[in-house]
Design an enzyme around this catalytic site. Structure first.
Site, PDB file in Angstrom:
ATOM      1  N   ASP A  10       0.886  -1.164   0.000  1.00  0.00           N
ATOM      2  CA  ASP A  10       0.000   0.000   0.000  1.00  0.00           C
ATOM      3  C   ASP A  10       0.924   1.215   0.000  1.00  0.00           C
ATOM      4  O   ASP A  10       2.136   1.089  -0.207  1.00  0.00           O
ATOM      5  CB  ASP A  10      -0.995  -0.047   1.175  1.00  0.00           C
ATOM      6  CG  ASP A  10      -0.348   0.149   2.535  1.00  0.00           C
ATOM      7  OD1 ASP A  10       0.901   0.225   2.607  1.00  0.00           O
ATOM      8  OD2 ASP A  10      -1.080   0.229   3.538  1.00  0.00           O
ATOM      9  N   CYS A  69       3.202  -3.358   3.890  1.00  0.00           N
ATOM     10  CA  CYS A  69       2.439  -2.182   4.318  1.00  0.00           C
ATOM     11  C   CYS A  69       3.254  -1.514   5.423  1.00  0.00           C
ATOM     12  O   CYS A  69       4.457  -1.769   5.549  1.00  0.00           O
ATOM     13  CB  CYS A  69       1.014  -2.552   4.734  1.00  0.00           C
ATOM     14  SG  CYS A  69       0.863  -3.691   6.113  1.00  0.00           S
ATOM     15  N   THR A  71       3.157  -1.939   8.665  1.00  0.00           N
ATOM     16  CA  THR A  71       3.588  -2.905   9.685  1.00  0.00           C
ATOM     17  C   THR A  71       3.695  -4.338   9.167  1.00  0.00           C
ATOM     18  O   THR A  71       4.262  -5.197   9.852  1.00  0.00           O
ATOM     19  CB  THR A  71       2.555  -2.950  10.825  1.00  0.00           C
ATOM     20  OG1 THR A  71       1.285  -3.313  10.230  1.00  0.00           O
ATOM     21  CG2 THR A  71       2.426  -1.608  11.529  1.00  0.00           C
ATOM     22  N   GLY A  74      -1.661  -5.608   8.525  1.00  0.00           N
ATOM     23  CA  GLY A  74      -2.915  -5.518   7.753  1.00  0.00           C
ATOM     24  C   GLY A  74      -2.861  -6.413   6.526  1.00  0.00           C
ATOM     25  O   GLY A  74      -3.835  -7.120   6.207  1.00  0.00           O
ATOM     26  N   HIS A 102       8.586 -24.368   9.085  1.00  0.00           N
ATOM     27  CA  HIS A 102       7.460 -24.919   9.847  1.00  0.00           C
ATOM     28  C   HIS A 102       6.095 -24.591   9.238  1.00  0.00           C
ATOM     29  O   HIS A 102       5.182 -25.405   9.324  1.00  0.00           O
ATOM     30  CB  HIS A 102       7.473 -24.385  11.295  1.00  0.00           C
ATOM     31  CG  HIS A 102       8.644 -24.878  12.089  1.00  0.00           C
ATOM     32  ND1 HIS A 102       8.726 -24.731  13.452  1.00  0.00           N
ATOM     33  CD2 HIS A 102       9.783 -25.524  11.726  1.00  0.00           C
ATOM     34  CE1 HIS A 102       9.860 -25.257  13.900  1.00  0.00           C
ATOM     35  NE2 HIS A 102      10.530 -25.737  12.853  1.00  0.00           N
ATOM     36  N   HIS A 137       5.394 -31.073  10.481  1.00  0.00           N
ATOM     37  CA  HIS A 137       4.842 -29.758  10.120  1.00  0.00           C
ATOM     38  C   HIS A 137       3.811 -29.864   8.996  1.00  0.00           C
ATOM     39  O   HIS A 137       2.909 -29.041   8.902  1.00  0.00           O
ATOM     40  CB  HIS A 137       5.973 -28.804   9.743  1.00  0.00           C
ATOM     41  CG  HIS A 137       6.950 -28.609  10.857  1.00  0.00           C
ATOM     42  ND1 HIS A 137       6.609 -28.022  12.052  1.00  0.00           N
ATOM     43  CD2 HIS A 137       8.242 -29.000  10.981  1.00  0.00           C
ATOM     44  CE1 HIS A 137       7.654 -28.027  12.857  1.00  0.00           C
ATOM     45  NE2 HIS A 137       8.654 -28.613  12.235  1.00  0.00           N
TER      46      HIS A 137
HETATM   47  C1  RB5 Z   1      -1.555   2.694   6.356  1.00  0.00           C
HETATM   48  O1  RB5 Z   1      -1.495   3.928   6.936  1.00  0.00           O
HETATM   49  C2  RB5 Z   1      -1.310   1.591   7.372  1.00  0.00           C
HETATM   50  O2  RB5 Z   1      -2.437   1.452   8.165  1.00  0.00           O
HETATM   51  C3  RB5 Z   1      -0.981   0.322   6.674  1.00  0.00           C
HETATM   52  O3  RB5 Z   1       0.134   0.500   5.863  1.00  0.00           O
HETATM   53  C4  RB5 Z   1      -0.675  -0.909   7.503  1.00  0.00           C
HETATM   54  O4  RB5 Z   1       0.295  -0.647   8.461  1.00  0.00           O
HETATM   55  C5  RB5 Z   1      -1.814  -1.652   8.019  1.00  0.00           C
HETATM   56  O5  RB5 Z   1      -1.669  -2.714   8.631  1.00  0.00           O
END
Ligand code: RB5
Length: 150
Positions: A10, A69, A71, A74, A102, A137
């Site tokens: 994203d 993304c 983190t 998402g 695994h 596994h």
């Molecule tokens: C976008 O701002 C952020 O929410 C997305 O990149 C991600 O971290 C979601 O899990």
């Protein structure tokens, strides 16, 4: 093993996506980039990109994929809704290795805002190389597949 791989992000992952794509192509991978473009200023919804890539991995048209993304979280939640996808958020060498050995991970999820980008490329390389161990596994992965039908 095929050298084809998909990649998508994203807006929160497009800079690391560009770095990872350049690295993969330099290593001979045939990379299918689902976007968004690194130049794009648009805010996009990560489930849309997880779905585009995940459907191609699920159908077998791509053997594996990488989703990025802010983190990685998402993207992993969204991709894991698709049948046959085992998307794993990975943040170091150990999680990269074990997610292959695994969990037979077929989609790697990375967080651009939480990782050192050079380190990410190091452990991404491990994820690409390390095989699934099978054995005990395999039984566990089969049980994950059964959950898709519940
Ligand atoms: C976008 O701002 C952020 O929410 C997305 O990149 C991600 O971290 C979601 O899990």
């Amino acid at each position: 093993m095929s050298n084809r791989i998909g990649i998508a992000s994203d807006h929160g992952g497009k800079i690391l996506k560009e770095k990872v794509s350049v690295f993969l192509r330099s290593q001979g991978w045939d990379v299918k980039d689902f976007g968004p473009s690194v130049q794009s200023q648009e805010s996009v919804d990560y489930p849309d990109f997880a779905a585009m890539l995940g459907r191609e991995v699920s159908s077998g048209s791509l053997p594996r994929g990488i989703l990025i993304c802010g983190t990685g979280i998402g993207m992993s939640i969204a991709a894991n809704k698709i049948s046959g996808i085992r998307a794993t958020v990975v943040w170091d060498e150990f999680t990269a290795k074990v997610s292959r050995q695994h969990n037979d991970s077929n989609v790697l999820c990375l967080g651009e805002r939480v990782l050192n980008h050079d380190r990410a490329i190091d452990f991404l390389s491990l994820w690409l190389e390390i095989p699934f161990e099978g054995g005990r596994h395999q039984n566990r992965v089969n049980k994950i597949s059964q959950l898709e039908r519940t």
